[in-house]
Design a protein around this motif. Structure first.
Motif, short mmCIF file in Angstrom:
data_model
loop_
_atom_site.label_atom_id
_atom_site.label_comp_id
_atom_site.label_asym_id
_atom_site.label_seq_id
_atom_site.Cartn_x
_atom_site.Cartn_y
_atom_site.Cartn_z
N UNK A 1 -8.70 -1.96 -9.63
CA UNK A 1 -9.26 -1.43 -8.19
C UNK A 1 -8.74 -2.53 -7.19
N UNK A 2 -9.43 -3.50 -7.17
CA UNK A 2 -9.02 -4.84 -6.20
C UNK A 2 -9.90 -5.90 -6.86
N UNK A 3 -9.13 -7.07 -6.80
CA UNK A 3 -9.95 -8.27 -7.24
C UNK A 3 -10.66 -8.69 -5.99
N UNK A 4 -10.55 -8.25 -4.52
CA UNK A 4 -11.01 -8.83 -3.48
C UNK A 4 -10.15 -9.74 -2.51
N UNK A 5 -10.86 -10.45 -1.83
CA UNK A 5 -10.01 -11.39 -1.26
C UNK A 5 -9.01 -12.09 -2.03
N UNK B 1 -8.33 9.52 -0.96
CA UNK B 1 -8.90 8.86 -2.25
C UNK B 1 -8.38 7.41 -2.24
N UNK B 2 -9.08 6.46 -2.43
CA UNK B 2 -8.81 4.93 -2.52
C UNK B 2 -8.68 4.43 -3.72
N UNK B 3 -7.55 3.96 -4.39
CA UNK B 3 -7.46 3.30 -5.92
C UNK B 3 -6.68 2.25 -5.74
N UNK B 4 -6.34 1.53 -6.94
CA UNK B 4 -5.42 0.54 -7.19
C UNK B 4 -4.41 0.62 -8.16
N UNK B 5 -3.36 0.18 -8.17
CA UNK B 5 -2.31 0.19 -9.14
C UNK B 5 -2.50 -0.75 -10.13
N UNK B 6 -1.90 -0.24 -11.37
CA UNK B 6 -2.10 -1.12 -12.48
C UNK B 6 -3.23 -1.27 -13.29
N UNK C 1 0.78 -1.36 -0.05
CA UNK C 1 0.03 -0.23 0.17
C UNK C 1 0.84 1.26 -0.10
N UNK C 2 0.54 1.89 -0.89
CA UNK C 2 1.44 3.41 -0.92
C UNK C 2 0.20 4.42 -0.55
N UNK D 1 -4.64 18.75 -0.09
CA UNK D 1 -5.19 18.45 1.19
C UNK D 1 -5.63 16.93 1.29
N UNK D 2 -5.43 16.19 0.13
CA UNK D 2 -6.04 14.90 0.11
C UNK D 2 -4.75 13.74 0.29
N UNK D 3 -5.31 12.67 0.60
CA UNK D 3 -4.16 11.56 0.85
C UNK D 3 -4.78 10.55 -0.28
N UNK D 4 -3.77 10.38 -1.27
CA UNK D 4 -4.03 9.28 -2.11
C UNK D 4 -3.57 7.84 -1.67
N UNK D 5 -4.48 6.98 -1.38
CA UNK D 5 -3.90 5.58 -0.97
C UNK D 5 -3.98 4.69 -2.06
N UNK D 6 -3.08 3.97 -2.20
CA UNK D 6 -3.13 3.10 -3.60
C UNK D 6 -2.57 1.60 -3.14
N UNK D 7 -3.48 0.76 -3.34
CA UNK D 7 -3.23 -0.57 -3.11
C UNK D 7 -2.25 -1.19 -4.33
N UNK D 8 -1.06 -1.48 -3.88
CA UNK D 8 -0.03 -1.85 -5.03
C UNK D 8 0.11 -3.30 -4.99
N UNK D 9 -0.64 -4.10 -5.66
CA UNK D 9 -0.30 -5.47 -5.88
C UNK D 9 -0.65 -5.87 -7.14
N UNK D 10 -0.43 -5.06 -8.32
CA UNK D 10 -1.00 -5.24 -9.54
C UNK D 10 -1.03 -6.58 -10.05
N UNK D 11 0.12 -7.28 -9.74
CA UNK D 11 0.21 -8.64 -10.48
C UNK D 11 -0.59 -9.58 -9.78
N UNK D 12 -1.18 -9.51 -8.61
CA UNK D 12 -2.55 -10.10 -7.79
C UNK D 12 -3.63 -9.49 -7.91
N UNK D 13 -3.77 -8.51 -9.03
CA UNK D 13 -4.90 -7.72 -9.21
C UNK D 13 -5.26 -7.05 -8.23
#
Length: 256
Positions: free
Chosen positions: A62-66, A54-59, A7-8, A14-26
């Motif tokens: 967004x997220x493939x879930x569990x 702001x929550x987003x995903x890399x690559x 997670x980055x 004034x915003x925090x961009x939060x990025x889930x960073x496991x693109x190879x695992x979607x």
């Protein structure tokens, strides 16, 4: 910028961009992602200079879930008291916007539903396929989705498990904004900037009242609102807001 392997976070205005960073695992959620998201929420909550997340995903996803492989290996994608991904049951006081590109499936969709607003790429995919695996959308999907959109439409998604596009998500009311692919984060940051112009105590009060009024008798909800209104009326920000209006200038919020 603060980074972990999964997670980055990056401060933009004034915003925090939060990025889930496991693109190879979607960007599937394992224990490390859950902990990373929980830590990011703490950063958002405790930094007075931050007004929204702001929550987003890399690559492009967004997220493939569990992460099923991690779950089968005994990892938990939940944080006690905060739910799936450290988010779905967390009580945040600052606005959180999901910026969805690509797939938001299962728990990924539930992460988006846990946010206050959703911006979706037109070709994004939202789905809750848990029934096809013998499960239910237990990270908030079966609880929240029927409150966000009409019952029969929510049941279609929950009972078929079939995904819908970002474009249809906008028509259903799941997404606040639908934008061309690749532009969701920018649009979400723009919304975050618009919110930052408003009083932080008032934003937090709106979130608290919406939560408290959900399912509460109307009389009780108005009583809770009266308490919040009294607290806000005694704040320096209310005085500043009124003064700025009469002086025809932008207010300078203190958050107190």
């Amino acid at each position: 910028m603060h980074s972990t392997t999964e997670v980055r976070t990056e401060t933009i205005g004034s915003a925090l961009l939060i990025t889930i960073d496991r693109p190879k695992a979607r960007n599937a959620v394992n224990a490390a992602v859950a902990q990373g998201l929980s830590t990011a929420l703490d950063q958002l909550e405790t930094d007075p200079a931050l007004r929204a997340g702001v929550l987003t995903g890399a690559g492009g996803t967004f997220s493939a879930g569990m992460d099923l492989k991690a779950a089968l290996a005994g990892e938990s994608p939940e944080i006690p008291g905060r739910g799936f991904g450290g988010l779905t049951q967390a009580r945040t006081t600052k606005p959180l916007i999901a910026a969805v590109e690509g797939w938001a499936m299962g728990g990924g969709f539930e992460l988006a539903l846990a946010c206050d607003l959703v911006v979706a790429a037109d070709d994004a995919r939202f789905g809750l396929p848990e029934v096809s695996r013998g499960l239910v959308a237990g990270g908030g999907g079966v609880i929240r989705l029927p409150k966000r959109i009409p019952y029969h439409l929510a049941m279609e998604l929950l009972l078929t498990g079939e995904p819908v596009t970002g474009e249809r998500a906008g028509r259903l009311g799941i997404a606040n904004r639908v934008v061309p692919a690749g532009e969701s984060a920018a649009a979400a940051l723009e919304l975050a900037g618009r919110m930052a112009q408003n009083a932080p105590l008032a934003l937090a009060a709106v979130k608290e009242l919406v939560r408290a009024a959900d399912g509460a008798p109307e009389e009780e909800a108005f009583a809770l609102q009266a308490q919040q209104m009294a607290r806000l009326a005694a704040s320096a920000d209310v005085t500043e807001g009124m003064t700025a209006f009469t002086e025809r200038r932008s207010p300078v919020w203190q958050g107190r």
